[in-house]
Every structure is written in structure tokens, then in C-alpha cells.
Design an enzyme around this catalytic site. Structure first.
Site, PDB file in Angstrom:
ATOM      1  N   THR A 234       0.846  -1.187   0.000  1.00  0.00           N
ATOM      2  CA  THR A 234       0.000   0.000   0.000  1.00  0.00           C
ATOM      3  C   THR A 234       0.883   1.238   0.000  1.00  0.00           C
ATOM      4  OG1 THR A 234      -1.674   1.322   1.139  1.00  0.00           O
ATOM      5  CG2 THR A 234      -0.296  -0.076   2.527  1.00  0.00           C
ATOM      6  N   ILE A 235       0.616   2.129  -0.918  1.00  0.00           N
ATOM      7  CA  ILE A 235       1.403   3.361  -0.969  1.00  0.00           C
ATOM      8  C   ILE A 235       1.101   4.243   0.236  1.00  0.00           C
ATOM      9  CG2 ILE A 235       1.512   3.312  -3.492  1.00  0.00           C
ATOM     10  CD1 ILE A 235      -0.547   5.651  -3.442  1.00  0.00           C
ATOM     11  N   ASP A 236      -0.038   4.028   0.906  1.00  0.00           N
ATOM     12  CA  ASP A 236      -0.429   4.877   2.034  1.00  0.00           C
ATOM     13  C   ASP A 236       0.425   4.642   3.276  1.00  0.00           C
ATOM     14  OD1 ASP A 236      -2.476   6.076   0.587  1.00  0.00           O
ATOM     15  OD2 ASP A 236      -3.943   4.569   1.176  1.00  0.00           O
TER      16      ASP A 236
ATOM     17  N   ARG B  54       1.974   7.025  -8.011  1.00  0.00           N
ATOM     18  CA  ARG B  54       2.074   5.603  -7.677  1.00  0.00           C
ATOM     19  C   ARG B  54       2.524   4.739  -8.855  1.00  0.00           C
ATOM     20  NH1 ARG B  54      -4.372   4.151  -6.988  1.00  0.00           N
ATOM     21  NH2 ARG B  54      -4.673   3.155  -9.019  1.00  0.00           N
TER      22      ARG B  54
ATOM     23  N   GLY C 269      -3.462   9.842   0.374  1.00  0.00           N
ATOM     24  CA  GLY C 269      -3.452   9.566   1.803  1.00  0.00           C
ATOM     25  C   GLY C 269      -4.778   9.963   2.418  1.00  0.00           C
ATOM     26  N   ARG C 270      -5.669   8.999   2.551  1.00  0.00           N
ATOM     27  CA  ARG C 270      -7.028   9.291   3.010  1.00  0.00           C
ATOM     28  C   ARG C 270      -7.085   9.583   4.504  1.00  0.00           C
ATOM     29  NH1 ARG C 270     -11.833   8.341   0.882  1.00  0.00           N
ATOM     30  NH2 ARG C 270     -10.820   7.358  -0.895  1.00  0.00           N
TER      31      ARG C 270
END
EC number: 2.7.1.90
Length: 419
Positions: free
Chosen positions: A142-144, A300, A191-192
Site C-alpha cells: 500500500t502506498i499509504d 504511484r 493519503g485518506r
């Protein structure tokens, strides 16, 4: 020893290094062909398993699989499809087991984030209830960077490198023109709920006059008056202001600045672009000329600017996932441990999925500057090792040369299934 087949699928938003994990899984399966028979991949993630739309990975050459290590995107197709509650929608999980049983699949490798970890855990639990021996291994991605237990999430380091580089380069552009043109530049980062990616933008500068002058995090409630005051002070002091804002920035009551009013397949609120929203506020309140940027998928998918550390870690968790299966482990996730800060050293350990599924890792308080507009030295120390090293893809005619797979389908054995 009896050989059983394996299944691999990619889930959720892809990254520039998820295929490096696929490469690790596939190459390691091939090295252990005495224990693992055919490796199948799900076309478009878990949907491929539900619809029995399988790909025979054995049809791909060793050269093509090796090329996955430097290829962005999801080579086998991914999806945003969350399996429903196991108690009320058991039929979906039973369908997975039926497909696995029909194709003699005993190893399940699911490459994704927190929701995927939950799915992997539930599949493991149901297989036990149904008496079907299946080893479910989650491959982190996950990039987050919000997966718990692991030091970082594969995919994040490369996004961090891209955002930090882009902020540094764009800031030089704005500086060149600020005397007569743009005064404020706003870059939006993914980024939520967690501000890791936005924080990485701060690596492009430093303290004082070095941009970015402001970073806005989801962890810090948005105060319009306070933010505008800081923007105005920065422009008056330095002649311009560069801001990195996370897409998940929200007000004190939890409302997103850029709530688009609907939800995605995972039930998450769809965000409509916080950079133009913030830029509009600045124009309205301060009157400054502005520009904004939303890198979106670019951040991404930028494999040409991938972090070497990130590529190596992504490949390593893929390798370890197969080793876990061979060792008889189940419902675990290969995770990254930071063994030493300087020189930076890391290793892989096996984390229980029960402690990963549906959990999120947020920015620690001591990583965010006291004024809420930047990162601390502790955060910089954490982030900088993750963006180190270059791992460029090969180039042909001036452009990156990426893998193109055959994606040969497998004959179906079961009746059609409706999602």
C-alpha cells in the site's frame, strides 16, 4: 511429497513495485517446483478467483517474469472489490474454496493492503471451517504506508521519493516566477486517513525558507483561518509559498475538505480534489495568484523514479510469502523490521494477520511539527532511508521498456458465478 497448486492475486490500488512482489512470488514458486505445482493468477484480482478467470503463470517465460521487477501497474490486473461479511455472505467465500478445490490450489497469496489482509484472514478461517486445507499468506502492499506492525509498506518508499522530488523541482519553478507571477503552489498527495505521503513531500526541503513551507496532514484538523494566516505570513516573508496537502485533510468534525459525496467499492468516501479546493480558498481569502497540482496516478506509477530500497523490500516480501507457505504457515504476512538506522538495515518477519486486518497506522504525534505544518527530525530520520537508491528500468528508444505478459487463460471447470 505431494505437489499442490498455488494462486496469486493483486488487490486495490496498484503501485510502481507491486509487480516486484509478484516477481518474488513467482520466481520463488519456480525454485520450489518440487513442492508447488502450477501457479495461477487471478485476472483482475480476487474477482478472477470468484469468476474462475485464472491465468496460467507457467506460460510466461523466465525473462518476462524477471522484467516484472521493473514494471509498474498490476501485471495480472487488480480490483477494488471487497468481499462481504463472511457470516451474511458466506456464498462468496465458499465459491473461492470451490474454485481452489477444482484446481487443486492449496496456497493462496493475496497482494494488497488492509482490506486485502482482512479478506485473506477470512478465507483462511473459512477453509478451516470447511475442512479444506489452504494456506493463506498476505503479501503487503500500500502506498499509504498505513499497515500496522511492518516498519513500512512496499510501494510507499517510491511514492515518497516521487513526491519529494516533484515538490523540490516545482518549488524551483515557483521561486523563479514569484516576483511577477505565481505566489502560492499547492500539491496534493494521496493519503485518506494517514499523512505519510504528504509528510514525504517535506523531504524536498527543510526548515526556514526551504520549501515546502507547509504540509497539511489528515491527523491535524483543518483550521481555515490559521492556515490562511500562515500562507500570508510565508508569502510576505519569502515571496512565495509551497504547500503539500494530503487528500484526506478534514475539518474538526471529520468532514473532508474535498468530499465528493459518494463512496467507492470499499465503502470509503470519494474525495474530489483537495488541492483546487484549498487553492480556491487562498484566492478568495488572500487574493494571491496560485497554481495547483494533483499527481494522482502519476505518483504511484512512476517506476522510473522508484526507490531501490522499496523495490528490494517489495521483492523480499514476495519471496518470504512463498517460503511461509512451504514452511506450513498460515494467516501470516511477511513484514519489514528496521534493524538499524545508520547504516540502514532491515529484515523480514512473519506478522499474524489477525493483528493486521482492518487496522491503520497513523503518523505518530512526535513526527508532526508542533505548529502542525511540517515534520520533525524524528520523521525525517524515519523517511529518508526509505527513498534511498535508484533502480531505473531499462530504456528502449528513450522510453522505459516494461514487461508484457501473455496472460494465458485456464479452462473453467465450474458453473458461472455472478458477483
Amino acid at each position: 511429497m505431494t505437489r499442490y497448486n498455488a494462486f496469486y492475486a493483486q488487490s486495490g490500488g496498484v503501485s510502481s513495485v507491486i509487480n516486484a512482489s509478484a516477481c518474488g512470488v513467482i520466481e520463488t514458486c519456480r525454485k520450489h517446483s518440487d513442492k508447488i505445482g502450477t501457479l495461477y493468477a487471478g485476472r483482475n484480482g480476487i474477482i478472477g478467483a470468484l469468476t474462475e478467470n485464472l491465468i496460467d503463470v507457467g506460460e510466461e517465460s523466465d525473462e518476462s517474469i524477471a522484467a516484472l521487477r521493473h514494471t509498474p501497474g498490476g501485471a495480472f490486473g487488480s480490483c477494488r472489490y471487497k468481499l462481504k461479511d463472511i457470516d451474511t455472505h458466506r456464498v462468496q467465500y465458499e465459491r473461492l474454496i470451490e474454485v481452489f478445490q477444482a484446481h487443486n490450489i492449496r496456497y493462496f497469496f493475496y497482494n494488497g493492503g488492509g482490506d486485502s489482509a482482512d479478506t485473506c484472514l477470512k478465507v483462511s478461517q473459512l477453509s478451516e471451517r470447511m475442512g479444506y486445507p489452504l494456506q493463506a499468506i498476505h503479501v503487503p502492499k500500500t502506498i499509504d504506508n498505513d499497515l500496522p506492525l511492518t516498519d513500512c509498506s512496499p510501494g510507499f518508499g517510491s511514492v515518497a521519493k516521487y513526491i519529494a522530488t516533484s515538490v523540490r523541482e516545482a518549488a524551483l519553478d515557483v521561486l523563479s516566477m514569484c516576483a511577477t507571477s505565481t505566489k502560492v503552489f499547492v500539491m496534493e498527495a494521496m493519503g485518506r486517513h494517514a499523512g505519510w505521503i504528504a509528510a514525504s513531500g517535506a523531504l524536498g526541503g527543510g526548515e526556514g525558507s526551504a520549501p515546502p513551507h507547509m504540509v497539511l496532514f489528515p491527523e491535524i484538523a483543518f483550521d481555515r483561518r490559521r492556515v490562511m494566516r500562515k500562507v500570508d505570513e510565508t508569502v510576505k516573508q519569502y515571496g512565495y509559498c509551497v504547500i503539500v496537502v494530503s487528500e484526506g485533510v478534514r475539518y474538526e468534525d471529520g468532514t473532508f475538505l474535498a468530499d465528493a459525496g459518494n463512496t467507492d467499492a470499499f465503502g470509503h468516501r470519494q474525495l474530489g480534489g483537495v488541492a483546487p479546493t484549498l487553492a480556491g480558498m487562498i484566492k478568495q481569502d488572500l487574493g494571491y495568484k496560485y497554481h495547483w497540482s494533483v499527481p494522482d496516478y502519476l505518483q504511484r506509477s512512476a517506476r522510473h523514479l522508484a526507490s531501490k530500497v522499496d523495490v528490494e523490500q517489495a521483492y523480499a516480501v514476495g519471496v518470504r510469502a512463498v517460503e511461509c507457505a512451504i514452511e506450513g504457515k498460515n494467516a501470516v504476512m511477511p513484514a519489514i523490521r528496521r534493524d538499524n538506522q545508520s547504516p540502514f538495515e532491515w529484515s523480514i518477519f512473519d506478522a499474524p494477520l489477525s493483528e493486521v486486518a482492518n487496522q491503520e497506522k497513523f503518523m505518530p504525534e512526535d513526527y508532526i511539527r508542533e505548529d502542525g505544518f511540517g515534520i520533525t527530525q524524528a520523521c525525517r530520520d524515519y523517511l529518508e532511508p526509505l527513498i534511498q537508491g535508484e533502480d531505473e528500468p531499462p530504456y528502449v528508444n528513450g522510453l522505459p521498456d516494461y514487461a508484457q505478459l501473455k496472460l494465458v487463460g485456464v479452462p473453467q471447470k465450474l458453473a458461472p458465478f455472478s458477483l
